[in-house]
Design a protein around this motif. Sequence first.
Motif: not given
Lengths: 277, 277, 277
Positions: A227-241
């Motif tokens: 999880a990280l803070i995305g480019s518009v300022g909200f929490l995002e859940v992601a998988v690297r690549n």
Amino acid sequence: VSKAPPRVTLLTDFGTADGYVGAMKGVIASITPTAFIDDITHDIAPGDIAGGACCLATSWRFHAAGTVHVCVVDPGVGSARRAVAAAVADQFFVAPDNGLLTHVLLEPGATIVEISERRFVRDTVSRTFHGRDVFAPVAAHLARGSSITDLGPIIRDAVLLPLPTVQISADSVSGEVVHTDRFGNLVTNIDAGQVPDAARVTFPERSNVQVRMVATYAEAEEGELIALIGSVGFLEVAVRNGSAAERLGAGRGMQVRVGRGDDAGRGDVAGRGTRTP
Amino acid sequence: VSKAPPRVTLLTDFGTADGYVGAMKGVIASITPTAFIDDITHDIAPGDIAGGACCLATSWRFHAAGTVHVCVVDPGVGSARRAVAAAVADQFFVAPDNGLLTHVLLEPGATIVEISERRFVRDTVSRTFHGRDVFAPVAAHLARGSSITDLGPIIRDAVLLPLPTVQISADSVSGEVVHTDRFGNLVTNIDAGQVPDAARVTFPERSNVQVRMVATYAEAEEGELIALIGSVGFLEVAVRNGSAAERLGAGRGMQVRVGRGDDAGRGDVAGRGTRTP
Amino acid sequence: VSKAPPRVTLLTDFGTADGYVGAMKGVIASITPTAFIDDITHDIAPGDIAGGACCLATSWRFHAAGTVHVCVVDPGVGSARRAVAAAVADQFFVAPDNGLLTHVLLEPGATIVEISERRFVRDTVSRTFHGRDVFAPVAAHLARGSSITDLGPIIRDAVLLPLPTVQISADSVSGEVVHTDRFGNLVTNIDAGQVPDAARVTFPERSNVQVRMVATYAEAEEGELIALIGSVGFLEVAVRNGSAAERLGAGRGMQVRVGRGDDAGRGDVAGRGTRTP
């Protein structure tokens, strides 16, 4: 409108192959021949008002004063739904009154009018294509300097989408996924300011998964769910690549809970290679 | 930059539906309100740096002096990878330093700088979206006349993709497919100048197929598998009004061998209707 | 061409990911640096001349005088097919002579020339990419003021697609579906003026389905199969917030019959929820 050259953007669910967008561009350029016409997107899923609203929320703030945004995701075309225009932060918006402008209209100081003056629309208005016959010509007139209050009366009851809320308790913040992007990132409605340091992120509907917060993709291992803070300022859940949407079999509406990191260890840690159904 | 109006092109793997491209366009127009913003593509497969490099190789040379190309396929965003700008043949390029500009940087006389001057980027630079926060604003500044050498120090070690090589022997030239286009044409890395007259084309991994060279699709029969020199000067394998990629079950990386035509007859001739798995 | 700024539109089957469209935009901007370049579409199905013609028919009429439309769906590139330019209603068109301009050329007063003058095309013309080497540069020259009659001799035998006809009898009008749009609407060739009041619409190949005419989607129930007059003035078959193409398993070529409403009742009425194979 300042002396900057007129710029009009387009956001629709029309695709391009049918010529509907082409017709809109023609109408705009016919009224305002010096207008720059910039596509935001025509790939909103057909009728997906919330998806269009989200795309607009991500992009509009970065545009220049005076820009006119034409937004058309309009399943109710031909019904009694109103056509609206709004002035927000020196930018202009025209759209059906169906919630498509929700995020914009929530800005302080928004002026919203119902488009009622016939002289700003095409002489003949079809029952099925207001993008061409109403929204494009109104936008072109705004771009060349018409005043928004000339379009019709100010309204204070524009339709807003019911936005999912964020629940804050003593030890956690609960929200949900509001958008899945092209990369499979799951964007939530949990604001960066609501995320504690050393947070851990869990999913009530996926009880065996928990993920750590990172500052950037590069801190994650290849294929790790994070999880990280995305480019518009909200929490995002992601998988690297990779795709978090695919990994979790999840999309819009999935519940997301952010707890303190010292709370960690109660579930299995979803590391590299972990795949949940 | 000459007195030509500023023109900025965009090449990304962002799609358009998420609003990321819309945000980039806004940033550019905010800094350089008179900029023409032309989409090259937003349909590069997510993270496909080689695909983006190939798209750029096909298009950049035809643009005018002074054009600024913003290229963002950036799986390493947020890592220590550098941001670069380049001046090549009077055109400008901004991109992550990950090989996306490979074909451009191999041009004689390329000047490459690392983007390090903070005054050309957005005040707050996110960890996940340098297209909006770094590359778009830098491009907009170049388009309005900033000098590339103001952006940061010249570098000579920019990342280049390892390009597949062409092997030349006495009686043949061996290369590989480097791109499959929308029509199913298989574009190779074999230059027109390396193709002998009356060549025949074979595929080491498809031992029973051989195809003849033609000058143009129209010389082929409907559905015939052929080879010809494509529009950027490289050997392509194609099916007239069909897909060579589908016919051969092949894509990027497939080996291609060009021999002299008098060598023909060793394999079966792939004529109309021949389909290989 | 008037003093309006030069505007060029693009309509192709190239997609964007291969860089072909990018190359065309570069060629245009190199010749006419002040040209606005507006995408109509690049998503015509590969080689679908009729689909491209239909997209153009839907959009061209709304553009301003002086606009130059570059249209390239060109399966015959490299053959003896001619390249043409046309002036219709103060707008300009360049395209292969293969029927792509059919609907435009049927307008009264169209002037059509074969492009034969070499000075308007690129110095080297490839055998496979006339979009870049012929049509883009010719369009750029028209946009900056060249006269269409300078391009080559006037012709009167341009290729036209065979358009499906409409049969009118005493009690019905029969036509066919000519286009399926992104929303699954089935657009026919039956003109609004040919549709009687209180019409009912049937499909000879779907004997158990009949639908009623409505003025707008909003008159239909959610999911109802209906017919209405679409935005370009032809009868369309649609499902409110659904796909008529999917519902009927139909597309281009399906026969459509419009009878008087008092004729109704002979078949089953396709109401909400009715699904036909």
